[in-house]
Design an enzyme around this catalytic site. Structure first.
Site, mmCIF file in Angstrom:
data_model
loop_
_atom_site.group_PDB
_atom_site.id
_atom_site.type_symbol
_atom_site.label_atom_id
_atom_site.label_comp_id
_atom_site.label_asym_id
_atom_site.label_seq_id
_atom_site.Cartn_x
_atom_site.Cartn_y
_atom_site.Cartn_z
ATOM 1 N N SER A 179 -34.790 -10.428 78.098
ATOM 2 C CA SER A 179 -34.334 -9.282 77.302
ATOM 3 C C SER A 179 -35.105 -8.005 77.649
ATOM 4 O O SER A 179 -36.223 -8.046 78.183
ATOM 5 C CB SER A 179 -34.488 -9.600 75.814
HETATM 6 N N1 SAM Z 1 -36.325 -15.340 75.109
HETATM 7 C C1 SAM Z 1 -35.951 -15.353 76.489
HETATM 8 C C2 SAM Z 1 -36.975 -14.760 77.390
HETATM 9 O O1 SAM Z 1 -38.040 -14.337 76.911
HETATM 10 O O2 SAM Z 1 -36.729 -14.736 78.598
HETATM 11 C C3 SAM Z 1 -34.604 -14.746 76.737
HETATM 12 C C4 SAM Z 1 -33.524 -15.606 76.231
HETATM 13 S S1 SAM Z 1 -31.918 -15.394 76.916
HETATM 14 C C5 SAM Z 1 -31.461 -13.819 76.327
HETATM 15 C C6 SAM Z 1 -31.063 -16.574 75.852
HETATM 16 C C7 SAM Z 1 -31.405 -18.001 76.141
HETATM 17 O O3 SAM Z 1 -30.874 -18.809 75.102
HETATM 18 C C8 SAM Z 1 -30.815 -18.527 77.431
HETATM 19 O O4 SAM Z 1 -31.818 -19.059 78.235
HETATM 20 C C9 SAM Z 1 -29.839 -19.614 76.975
HETATM 21 O O5 SAM Z 1 -29.708 -20.695 77.869
HETATM 22 C C10 SAM Z 1 -30.474 -20.034 75.667
HETATM 23 N N2 SAM Z 1 -29.609 -20.723 74.713
HETATM 24 C C11 SAM Z 1 -28.306 -20.485 74.422
HETATM 25 N N3 SAM Z 1 -27.882 -21.333 73.478
HETATM 26 C C12 SAM Z 1 -28.940 -22.135 73.160
HETATM 27 C C13 SAM Z 1 -29.137 -23.214 72.243
HETATM 28 N N4 SAM Z 1 -28.182 -23.662 71.427
HETATM 29 N N5 SAM Z 1 -30.369 -23.773 72.188
HETATM 30 C C14 SAM Z 1 -31.367 -23.350 72.985
HETATM 31 N N6 SAM Z 1 -31.234 -22.356 73.869
HETATM 32 C C15 SAM Z 1 -30.037 -21.737 73.958
#
Ligand code: SAM
Length: 221
Positions: free
Chosen positions: A65
């Site tokens: 992000s």
């Molecule tokens: N917090 C992260 C960072 O510091 O890089 C960025 C996160 S990215 C915007 C969103 C993440 O949420 C992705 O890696 C995606 O695979 C994960 N995601 C989506 N649905 C999810 C779920 N139900 N449980 C866990 N992770 C999930």
């Protein structure tokens, strides 16, 4: 600028001009963002862009992000050194690294194993050993370590998954992007005497939270 950290000036400028200048004032959050080497959490090809004012691709169609949004969400968690924190959406591991600087226990859940493995490597390269990464559906929370003083959801869902609300401790804070697929409202929940107060924090655009209590693949829940 040092030999071991060629990006220290970029990081300082990121904190001053993208984050402090836009109103984030929590000194613990600013110090953590000055300390954590964000360039170690992006793919090598994107390293030179690591301190720019935007999200970046990290593989698997996912993103790390924008630094300012990370700062706002982290500040709103109001973390204390002994807090237990759950992150849903490990991604690159960058947000988890910041949480590890600010809280006592950090559990981070990621649904994509490749990203979870890479995040673990990124954290190790940054010298952070206290984050526990779990592969699974974070919309269900992580009951074995609940309740949590803070929960941060870094992917967007049509509503806040009820298991996360249930796993929030008394006095706990939860931050999540909530709304349609493309762009959403950032919502803060605070649990007081078993009741939940909802505070809107503004507009954001996050990738979808996919799981039992989020979006179901390409379909709505
Ligand atoms: N917090 C992260 C960072 O510091 O890089 C960025 C996160 S990215 C915007 C969103 C993440 O949420 C992705 O890696 C995606 O695979 C994960 N995601 C989506 N649905 C999810 C779920 N139900 N449980 C866990 N992770 C999930």
């Amino acid at each position: 600028m040092t030999e071991t950290d060629p990006y220290s000036r970029e990081r300082e400028e990121m904190v001053e001009f993208q984050i402090r200048a836009r109103g984030v004032r929590d000194e613990r959050v600013l110090a953590a963002m000055r300390k954590v080497p964000r360039h170690l959490f992006v793919p090598k090809d994107w390293e030179r862009a690591a301190y720019e004012d935007r999200p970046l691709p990290i593989g698997g169609g996912q993103t790390i992000s924008q630094p300012y949004i990370v700062a706002v969400m982290t500040e709103q968690l109001e973390l204390k050194p002994q807090d237990r924190v759950l992150e849903v959406g490990t991604g690159s591991g960058y947000q988890a690294a910041l949480l590890a600087e600010l809280a006592g226990t950090v559990i981070s859940i990621e649904r994509l194993r490749d990203l979870a493995d890479r995040a673990q490597q990124n954290l190790a390269r940054a010298g952070i050993t206290t984050v526990r990464i779990v592969v699974g559906d974070g919309t269900e929370g992580y009951p074995p370590e609940a309740p949590y003083d803070a929960i941060i959801v870094t992917a967007a869902s049509p509503g806040i998954p009820q298991p996360l609300v249930d796993q929030l401790a008394e006095g706990g804070r939860l931050i999540a992007p909530v709304g349609p697929r493309e762009c959403q409202d950032l919502i803060k929940l605070v649990k007081r005497e078993g009741r939940v107060e909802e505070i809107p924090l503004g507009g954001v655009c996050f990738v979808p939270l996919i799981g039992q209590f989020g979006w179901r693949g390409e379909e709505s829940p």
